[in-house]
Design a protein around this motif. Structure first.
Motif, PDB file in Angstrom:
ATOM      1  N   THR A   2      21.576  16.578  55.632  1.00  0.00           N
ATOM      2  CA  THR A   2      20.219  16.632  56.186  1.00  0.00           C
ATOM      3  C   THR A   2      19.971  15.473  57.153  1.00  0.00           C
ATOM      4  O   THR A   2      19.462  15.661  58.260  1.00  0.00           O
ATOM      5  N   GLU A   4      22.048  15.488  60.507  1.00  0.00           N
ATOM      6  CA  GLU A   4      21.482  16.412  61.485  1.00  0.00           C
ATOM      7  C   GLU A   4      20.184  15.838  62.073  1.00  0.00           C
ATOM      8  O   GLU A   4      19.988  15.823  63.289  1.00  0.00           O
ATOM      9  N   PHE A   5      19.340  15.330  61.179  1.00  0.00           N
ATOM     10  CA  PHE A   5      18.039  14.800  61.613  1.00  0.00           C
ATOM     11  C   PHE A   5      18.215  13.632  62.588  1.00  0.00           C
ATOM     12  O   PHE A   5      17.660  13.629  63.689  1.00  0.00           O
ATOM     13  N   GLY A  58      20.879  12.801  64.195  1.00  0.00           N
ATOM     14  CA  GLY A  58      21.638  13.261  65.357  1.00  0.00           C
ATOM     15  C   GLY A  58      20.723  13.772  66.462  1.00  0.00           C
ATOM     16  O   GLY A  58      20.931  13.493  67.643  1.00  0.00           O
ATOM     17  N   GLN A  59      19.669  14.480  66.053  1.00  0.00           N
ATOM     18  CA  GLN A  59      18.704  15.017  67.021  1.00  0.00           C
ATOM     19  C   GLN A  59      17.901  13.906  67.692  1.00  0.00           C
ATOM     20  O   GLN A  59      17.262  14.117  68.719  1.00  0.00           O
ATOM     21  N   LYS A  60      17.908  12.721  67.075  1.00  0.00           N
ATOM     22  CA  LYS A  60      17.147  11.584  67.626  1.00  0.00           C
ATOM     23  C   LYS A  60      18.070  10.597  68.348  1.00  0.00           C
ATOM     24  O   LYS A  60      17.686   9.457  68.621  1.00  0.00           O
ATOM     25  N   GLY A  61      19.305  10.998  68.575  1.00  0.00           N
ATOM     26  CA  GLY A  61      20.251  10.125  69.275  1.00  0.00           C
ATOM     27  C   GLY A  61      20.744   8.965  68.425  1.00  0.00           C
ATOM     28  O   GLY A  61      21.065   7.895  68.939  1.00  0.00           O
ATOM     29  N   LYS A 115      23.451   7.850  65.177  1.00  0.00           N
ATOM     30  CA  LYS A 115      24.564   8.198  64.288  1.00  0.00           C
ATOM     31  C   LYS A 115      24.320   7.599  62.912  1.00  0.00           C
ATOM     32  O   LYS A 115      24.039   6.387  62.797  1.00  0.00           O
ATOM     33  N   ARG A 148      11.755   6.609  67.280  1.00  0.00           N
ATOM     34  CA  ARG A 148      12.534   7.815  67.597  1.00  0.00           C
ATOM     35  C   ARG A 148      12.323   8.930  66.582  1.00  0.00           C
ATOM     36  O   ARG A 148      12.433  10.107  66.920  1.00  0.00           O
ATOM     37  N   ILE A 149      12.046   8.565  65.327  1.00  0.00           N
ATOM     38  CA  ILE A 149      12.001   9.622  64.305  1.00  0.00           C
ATOM     39  C   ILE A 149      10.607  10.188  64.054  1.00  0.00           C
ATOM     40  O   ILE A 149      10.475  11.238  63.452  1.00  0.00           O
TER      41      ILE A 149
END
Ligand code: TMP
Ligand code: ASP
Length: 233
Positions: free
Chosen positions: A161, A164-165, A167-170, A172, A231-232
């Motif tokens: 989870t 993926e989450f 990752g979408q915010k740039g 790692k 970012r999140i």
């Protein structure tokens, strides 16, 4: 809900009893420690970031089927949680070699692991949280086989989870540490999920956006915490 006596003060959080015996209030602190409390400092704004970020991630994880202690954010630095009894285990999940794993196995920091690595530590400050395996957990009765199965299942679900989450915010997700607790006889995820307990690197530059900036005196610690939150949310 009424905040009553403090039950426990840890290195990064205070836990208070409430008028509901099944709920605690957790207050996140700006205090930062590393190397089992040897290094001490303050990260201004950390309490606010870790409270917000933990709340957001626990909510996401609940939606994905990872039962956890989070109930509600009630102020900048406070959340209501279920009154769990924490198991004396630290559960560490690693996707990329860093920190103590890189050191212990002579891997270059940043080496991608071919498969996800799961580690356990015995949560004991006097002993410096030594690494243990499932045989120790069983022999020392730190968790039952059934509880351990749930812990492992949840740890991998959290990894999928959050990878993926972030990752979408740039970002790692390099590695992270989880703690679990018992509530009504059931194992659920507890503690916090924040830049204190995760290694988070910028996906493009590999810039560290987590507590390693404090541990390693890299500077711009506050900025990194705020960058992740920005970012999140
Ligand atoms: P490590 O590489 O130092 O063993 O850390 C692994 C992960 O666990 C890393 O994301 C930081 C986190 N961690 C904690 O949350 N608390 C701790 O006391 C330690 C040592 C690590
Ligand atoms: N929080 C831990 C301590 O003070 C270690 C760490 O996060 O590096 O000992």
């Amino acid at each position: 809900m009424e905040k009553l006596d403090m039950l426990y003060e840890g290195k990064a959080k205070k836990v208070f009893k409430t008028n509901d015996e099944k709920r605690y209030i957790v207050e996140y602190k700006d205090d930062a420690t590393a190397f089992n409390g040897e290094k001490k400092g303050t990260i201004v704004g950390k309490g606010i970031v870790n409270n917000k970020m933990s709340g957001l991630l626990f909510k996401l994880l609940e939606e994905k089927g990872v039962k956890n202690h989070f109930e509600e954010i009630i102020s900048d630095k406070e959340m209501i949680v279920k009154a769990v009894k924490i198991l004396p285990l630290e559960v560490i999940v690693r996707n990329v070699a860093a920190g103590s794993l890189a050191k212990r196995l002579g891997l270059k920091e940043g080496t991608i692991m071919k498969s996800t690595v799961l580690e356990f530590s015995y949560k004991d400050d006097d002993l410096g949280d030594p690494m243990i395996n499932e045989y120790h957990i069983k022999a020392m009765e730190l968790a039952t086989d059934e509880q351990l199965d749930i812990i492992k299942k949840y740890a991998f679900m959290v990894n999928d989870t959050l990878m993926e989450f972030f990752g979408q915010k740039g970002i790692k997700l390099i590695d992270f540490k989880l703690e679990f607790g018992l509530f009504d006889g059931e194992v659920i995820l507890a503690d916090e999920i924040s830049p204190d307990t995760c290694r988070l690197w910028d996906a493009k530059t590999n810039e560290k956006l987590d507590k390693d900036r404090f541990r390693r005196d890299m500077g711009n610690v506050e900025e990194a915490y705020l960058e992740v939150l920005g970012r999140i949310q």
